[in-house]
Each structure stands twice: as C-alpha cells, then as structure tokens.
Scaffold this motif. Structure first.
Motif, PDB file in Angstrom:
ATOM      1  N   SER A   5    -146.799  -6.547  10.133  1.00  0.00           N
ATOM      2  CA  SER A   5    -147.774  -7.617  10.331  1.00  0.00           C
ATOM      3  C   SER A   5    -147.557  -8.334  11.663  1.00  0.00           C
ATOM      4  O   SER A   5    -148.522  -8.693  12.339  1.00  0.00           O
ATOM      5  CB  SER A   5    -147.731  -8.613   9.174  1.00  0.00           C
ATOM      6  OG  SER A   5    -146.518  -9.338   9.189  1.00  0.00           O
ATOM      7  N   CYS A   6    -146.306  -8.518  12.075  1.00  0.00           N
ATOM      8  CA  CYS A   6    -146.041  -9.130  13.384  1.00  0.00           C
ATOM      9  C   CYS A   6    -146.532  -8.219  14.504  1.00  0.00           C
ATOM     10  O   CYS A   6    -147.114  -8.688  15.488  1.00  0.00           O
ATOM     11  CB  CYS A   6    -144.547  -9.410  13.549  1.00  0.00           C
ATOM     12  SG  CYS A   6    -143.962 -10.777  12.556  1.00  0.00           S
ATOM     13  N   GLY A   7    -146.310  -6.924  14.369  1.00  0.00           N
ATOM     14  CA  GLY A   7    -146.772  -5.979  15.382  1.00  0.00           C
ATOM     15  C   GLY A   7    -148.279  -5.937  15.483  1.00  0.00           C
ATOM     16  O   GLY A   7    -148.846  -5.922  16.583  1.00  0.00           O
ATOM     17  N   THR A  41    -143.389  -7.205   6.858  1.00  0.00           N
ATOM     18  CA  THR A  41    -143.367  -8.331   7.777  1.00  0.00           C
ATOM     19  C   THR A  41    -143.354  -7.849   9.216  1.00  0.00           C
ATOM     20  O   THR A  41    -144.075  -8.385  10.068  1.00  0.00           O
ATOM     21  CB  THR A  41    -142.138  -9.214   7.503  1.00  0.00           C
ATOM     22  OG1 THR A  41    -142.197  -9.672   6.153  1.00  0.00           O
ATOM     23  CG2 THR A  41    -142.096 -10.409   8.427  1.00  0.00           C
ATOM     24  N   SER A  42    -142.559  -6.825   9.500  1.00  0.00           N
ATOM     25  CA  SER A  42    -142.510  -6.280  10.863  1.00  0.00           C
ATOM     26  C   SER A  42    -143.845  -5.681  11.267  1.00  0.00           C
ATOM     27  O   SER A  42    -144.308  -5.876  12.396  1.00  0.00           O
ATOM     28  CB  SER A  42    -141.421  -5.213  10.960  1.00  0.00           C
ATOM     29  OG  SER A  42    -140.172  -5.774  10.667  1.00  0.00           O
ATOM     30  N   GLY A  46    -150.369  -8.338  14.635  1.00  0.00           N
ATOM     31  CA  GLY A  46    -150.802  -9.603  15.245  1.00  0.00           C
ATOM     32  C   GLY A  46    -150.607  -9.606  16.747  1.00  0.00           C
ATOM     33  O   GLY A  46    -151.467 -10.058  17.504  1.00  0.00           O
ATOM     34  N   GLY A  47    -149.468  -9.083  17.214  1.00  0.00           N
ATOM     35  CA  GLY A  47    -149.212  -8.998  18.647  1.00  0.00           C
ATOM     36  C   GLY A  47    -150.200  -8.083  19.346  1.00  0.00           C
ATOM     37  O   GLY A  47    -150.688  -8.387  20.440  1.00  0.00           O
TER      38      GLY A  47
END
Length: 112
Positions: free
Chosen positions: A17-19, A14-15, A21-22
C-alpha cells in the motif's frame, strides 16, 4: 496471497500500500500536475550552494521532530517485541486495535 499469512501478510500488505501510494503521487507529479511540478536541478555552483544552504535550514528546523519520530519508532518496535514474547501475534493485534481506538474514539475533541 491466500489471506491467512498473519503478521507477515499484514506487513506485506502495508508495504504494497505504501508503494502504490508513492507511485500514485509520482504519477501525478510527472503526468497530471498543473501547479506543482518537478524541475531539473541547475548544476551551477551558485545554485548548488543555495540548495545545500536550504537543505541545511530544513535539517535544522526538522531535527527535533526527526529525533522525536525516531524515538517513537524505537519505542513501538521494542513494545511490539515485548508483546510478541508475552502475548504473541494476537496480543500485538489486540493492543494495536485498542490503542488506535482509544486515540480516535475516546480522546476528547478540542474546543473550537
């Protein structure tokens, strides 16, 4: 990663994927955006004062939503700790899947 890390692996994925995306958004804003761009700040006293005023307006408008989101986050964390103590990782996963399935599949669509 081997794919059998369990809850820790899900948190890492999850971390990541957030990175990613950012980084994609940042890359778009810096390299490919035509109408939406980042600008340098003006460091004049008037410009900074107006920027602070606008931040104050946004904070006042968004404060209630922020408080609601923080409360929901605290409830989620405390609920997950409770489920972990009673049911373990499998219980947290089963509850999460059931909860999101209820939201997306069983909630009635609003009439349009």
């Amino acid at each position: 990663m081997r794919g059998d890390e369990g809850l820790k692996g899900a948190a890492i994925a999850t971390s990541i994927s957030c990175g990613v995306g950012g980084l994609m958004v940042l890359g778009y804003l810096l390299l490919g955006a035509r109408t939406l761009r980042l600008y340098r700040l003006k460091w004049s006293v008037k410009s900074l004062r107006l920027s602070l005023r606008n931040v104050g307006y946004m904070a006042r408008i968004g404060l209630a939503t922020f408080i609601a989101e923080v409360a929901m986050g605290v409830m989620m964390v405390s609920g997950n700790y409770m489920f972990m103590s009673y049911l373990g990782e499998a219980g947290v996963a089963a509850f999460s899947i059931g909860y999101w399935r209820r939201i997306y599949y069983f909630e009635p669509e609003p009439l349009r």
